[in-house]
Write an enzyme that holds these catalytic residues in place. Sequence first.
Site: not given
Lengths: 268, 308
Positions: B26, B50, B75-77, B132, B135, B222, B249
Amino acid sequence: MSEAVVAHNRLIAPGYYRMGLQWKSPGVTPGQFIMLRVSADSLDPLLRRPFGVYDVLRGAKGIEILYRVVGRGTKIMSTLRPGDMADIFGPLGNGFPAVKDPGRAVMVAGGMGIAPFYMLAKDILKRGENAALFYGARGRTDAAIATDFRKLKGLKVEVATEDGSMGEKGLVTDIFGKKAVWLAGEASVVYACGPSGMLKEVARISKKNGLRCFVSLERAMACGIGVCLGCAVRTGKTAGKGTDRKKYGMVCSDGPVFPGEDIEWESL
Amino acid sequence: MKKTKESTLAVDIAGIKLKNPVMTASGTFGYGSEFMPYTDLEKLGGIVVKGLSLKPRQGNPSPRIVETPCGMLNAIGLQNVGVEAFISEKLPKLKGVDTAVVANIFGETIDEYMEVAKRLDASDGVSGIEINISCPNVKKGGIVFGTDPGEAAKVVGAVKKSTRLPVITKLSPNVTDIKLMAKAVEDAGTDAVSLINTITGMVVDIEKRRPVLATSTGGLSGPAIRPIAVRMVWQVSQAVRVPVIGMGGIMTAKDALEFIIAGASAVQVGTANFVDPNIAVKVAEGIAEYVERHGTTVKELVGSLTTG
Ligand SMILES: Cc1cc2nc3c(=O)[nH]c(=O)nc-3n(C[C@H](O)[C@H](O)[C@H](O)COP(=O)(O)OP(=O)(O)OC[C@H]3O[C@@H](n4cnc5c(N)ncnc54)[C@H](O)[C@@H]3O)c2cc1C
Ligand SMILES: Cc1cc2nc3c(=O)[nH]c(=O)nc-3n(C[C@H](O)[C@H](O)[C@H](O)COP(=O)(O)O)c2cc1C
Ligand code: FES
């Protein structure tokens, strides 16, 4: 994503390189960019690096990029030799919009921001339109990367350097600002690329003088195709209600070129 | 011939049938259709979209991402189009694509989680829901559910009541004992668990003496986090009976197989999609090659680790 072969990787001024990449590229619009994986299978640096397309190789056999060594990725790139494989993804982004019958197309570039203008200038000149480049650099050595632009027939080039070692002493926005009224009389269109402080000033001067202005922005990127939502800029168009309802544009997929008046400069 | 090949790779996660154990994570694969020009979605076990909320969300100020050694902070929020637009605009684009679509959901209140789950339950084309609870990016909510076993259990219980779809609970690594969290959500009725979400981190710009990210901290993802993720998947798979989905990762089939052997029934590929949009398919192909070379099946490999 697609394999390319390094055709050349020339030092053209201290710290500046031009790299030719033989690559079955789809058509490129000036202002679009590619993302290069600096070394295959590398985990560090992990992410691809974005670069504007500088030129298309003769016979559309690939592209050329102009880059400055600023960190680890570009350092590794500078060690690539002709014949080496390179991994390219693109072309990406929207590119500069072609404006119908502009009185004059004015390109305002700061530092490395000159890169996407070579292709644009050639395109505009090919259409038989008037074009001018205002270029700002720190000093003579940086300004040397504009040499090729001087060879483009019909392109007016004006240079400003911060130390005054070439052209006028000062900032590119100074020389652009002085001509703005005159350019407005010609109903010119302005394309700008460079540091965000410079772009903000170009957008302000353009707006004040009623000039249409497009800016090409830079943000750290991960995916380049609008899915990580990492390269956001506040575009000021409010969607919905409430204070946190500000709309974000993605530089990679909505841009990198935006109308100057759409950007909320305070957020950059 | 084709049939035997499929069955050596296929896995079933609480009723979600995957033709191979590789899904996309996601937030790293958009709503799926964005990748159609670059990869063959039908070669994937599944797609996790997403994170979806009840209302559209605009996300955090910029800078939102920064590269780190072998990874990145984000930190897309939780910017997303909202569950309604997902159902009406994004989901139809995946219609007819032969792969499992899992909807990742989040909310700021338990009611929101329930409401999003209900809407998805009524939609067509979703194979499962991933909750989720973990987050770390959003100031309100999120973090509370994912780090408190009691709160996490409440969310899971509520979502389970709101949908007939299989429910996967995605665990946060930002806890002292992830086994406790896994057991709490298992007791609350989750059908599977997935882990790990990003690990909270920070990068400082020493010239400005400010954090690089506008929100100061962000989630690390990652290859840098992979050994931590493998360890946690191993611990959790021993602590619970429900299937475990491993991630963190993964760049290659070898990485994915580490998770599977450590106890994961399936894996998700995240940040790697940014480096190569076709990488998840390559991971799936590499697993197929390994399975064939070892004359085994993915199911047999799950948790086949020998220790001591
Ligand atoms: C759409 C787009 C087009 C670009 N076109 C060109 C181009 O034509 N020529 C060129 O030389 N550069 C271009 N850049 C900038 C180029 O991508 C960065 O210089 C490069 O990623 C730096 O990589 P590095 O590993 O050498 O530096 P790093 O080690 O990653 O960073 C070194 C320094 O560069 C800064 N930096 C890192 N990434 C960026 C970035 N994306 N933008 C600005 N600063 C950054 C860092 O903050 C740091 O101070 C472009 C960027 C974008 C977003
Ligand atoms: C840019 C980005 C956005 C993410 N968005 C979400 C999200 O919306 N919901 C979620 O549950 N996880 C999200 N994640 C976490 C990933 O799904 C995954 O758990 C994590 O990145 C670890 O896997 P990786 O190392 O393979 O990326 C996001 C990760 C990244 C890098
Ligand atoms: S770089 Fe991922 S959205 Fe722009």
